[in-house]
Design a protein around this motif. Structure first.
Motif, mmCIF file in Angstrom:
data_model
loop_
_atom_site.group_PDB
_atom_site.id
_atom_site.type_symbol
_atom_site.label_atom_id
_atom_site.label_comp_id
_atom_site.label_asym_id
_atom_site.label_seq_id
_atom_site.Cartn_x
_atom_site.Cartn_y
_atom_site.Cartn_z
ATOM 1 N N PRO A 78 0.942 -1.292 -0.172
ATOM 2 C CA PRO A 78 0.233 0.124 0.040
ATOM 3 C C PRO A 78 0.919 1.185 0.010
ATOM 4 N N VAL A 79 2.152 1.316 0.550
ATOM 5 C CA VAL A 79 2.950 2.299 0.630
ATOM 6 C C VAL A 79 3.368 2.788 -0.796
ATOM 7 N N ALA A 80 3.543 1.975 -1.709
ATOM 8 C CA ALA A 80 3.861 2.326 -2.968
ATOM 9 C C ALA A 80 2.783 2.827 -3.804
ATOM 10 N N LEU A 84 2.031 6.290 -5.563
ATOM 11 C CA LEU A 84 1.713 6.626 -6.852
ATOM 12 C C LEU A 84 0.574 7.347 -7.062
ATOM 13 N N ALA A 85 -0.593 7.203 -6.125
ATOM 14 C CA ALA A 85 -1.622 7.953 -6.205
ATOM 15 C C ALA A 85 -1.449 9.229 -5.831
ATOM 16 N N LEU A 86 -0.689 9.701 -4.680
ATOM 17 C CA LEU A 86 -0.403 11.028 -4.526
ATOM 18 C C LEU A 86 0.242 11.707 -5.815
ATOM 19 N N VAL A 87 1.241 11.212 -6.412
ATOM 20 C CA VAL A 87 1.886 11.633 -7.599
ATOM 21 C C VAL A 87 0.966 11.880 -8.405
ATOM 22 N N ASN A 88 0.103 10.997 -8.903
ATOM 23 C CA ASN A 88 -0.910 11.206 -9.993
ATOM 24 C C ASN A 88 -1.668 11.996 -9.710
ATOM 25 N N GLY A 89 -2.244 12.366 -8.649
ATOM 26 C CA GLY A 89 -3.016 13.386 -8.166
ATOM 27 C C GLY A 89 -2.419 14.710 -8.086
ATOM 28 N N GLU A 90 -1.008 14.967 -8.085
ATOM 29 C CA GLU A 90 -0.557 16.324 -8.131
ATOM 30 C C GLU A 90 -0.415 16.282 -9.812
ATOM 31 N N LEU A 101 3.295 2.353 -12.415
ATOM 32 C CA LEU A 101 4.449 1.456 -11.718
ATOM 33 C C LEU A 101 5.017 0.784 -12.716
ATOM 34 N N ASN A 102 6.590 0.725 -12.718
ATOM 35 C CA ASN A 102 7.128 -0.118 -13.536
ATOM 36 C C ASN A 102 8.366 -0.936 -12.800
#
Length: 201
Positions: A78-80, A84-90, A101-102
């Motif tokens: 869940p951390v990753a 990812l969700a926070l990055v994509n929100g910004e 994610l790669n």
């Protein structure tokens, strides 16, 4: 500077990528490696032009090591997913397409976080002298462009993202619309974070 983060004493702060020790100053350490772009005709990352990447320092041979081995969170935790969700929100707010994610970028990011935690040293230079480009390439990612953010001392995805977004260099990597993929690493002791961004060839 990091207005939205609960601060704790005894942390370190970094300027560029050179970590500076502090005593009793509530802060954390962060560093970013600005994106590198590979010219179309190039095949070796070593001959690339880069935009404003700070000079890296090498890890001292006498860097202290913890008694226990470093551990990292798997890419599927869940951390990753939260990072990812926070990055994509910004990125969505900035009009950029979402990252995915790669596995190769995640492998490089996790290994670098583990290396930083094992040597208790936050840097873009690995303990073996590797650069972000070395590590991403060694993980099997064939890149056209890449960038890296690292941080130390943040205990949640929300707090590390708030810190990165408050820093112009880290924010630039997160909001670089040319990046398409990301890898996330977190290792303990010390909460060492790595974000590796990439655009494949």
């Amino acid at each position: 500077m990091r207005k939205h983060r609960r601060k704790r004493p005894g942390r370190r702060i970094a300027v560029g990528i050179l970590a500076v020790g502090t005593v009793g100053i509530p802060s954390v350490a962060m560093a970013c490696f600005d994106p590198h772009e590979k010219p179309a005709a190039e095949t070796s990352w070593r001959h690339t032009a880069h935009r404003g990447a700070p000079k890296a320092h090498t890890v001292p041979a006498s860097a202290p090591k913890p008694a226990a081995p470093a551990t990292s969170t798997p890419a599927t935790t869940p951390v990753a997913a939260r990072v990812l969700a926070l990055v994509n929100g910004e990125r969505d707010k900035a009009g950029c397409s979402p990252l995915t994610l790669n596995s190769e970028l995640t492998k490089a990011a996790r290994a670098h976080s583990e290396d930083m935690a094992a040597h208790r040293n936050m840097s873009h230079t690995g303990s073996d002298g590797s650069t972000p480009g070395d590590r991403i390439t060694d993980a099997g990612y064939e890149w056209r462009a890449y960038g890296e953010n690292v941080a130390h001392g943040y205990d949640t995805p929300e707090s590390v993202m708030a810190g990165w977004m408050d820093s112009p260099g880290h924010r630039r990597n997160i909001l670089d619309c040319s990046f398409k993929e990301i890898g996330v690493g977190l290792a303990s002791p010390g909460d060492y974070w790595t974000q590796d961004f990439g655009t494949a060839r």
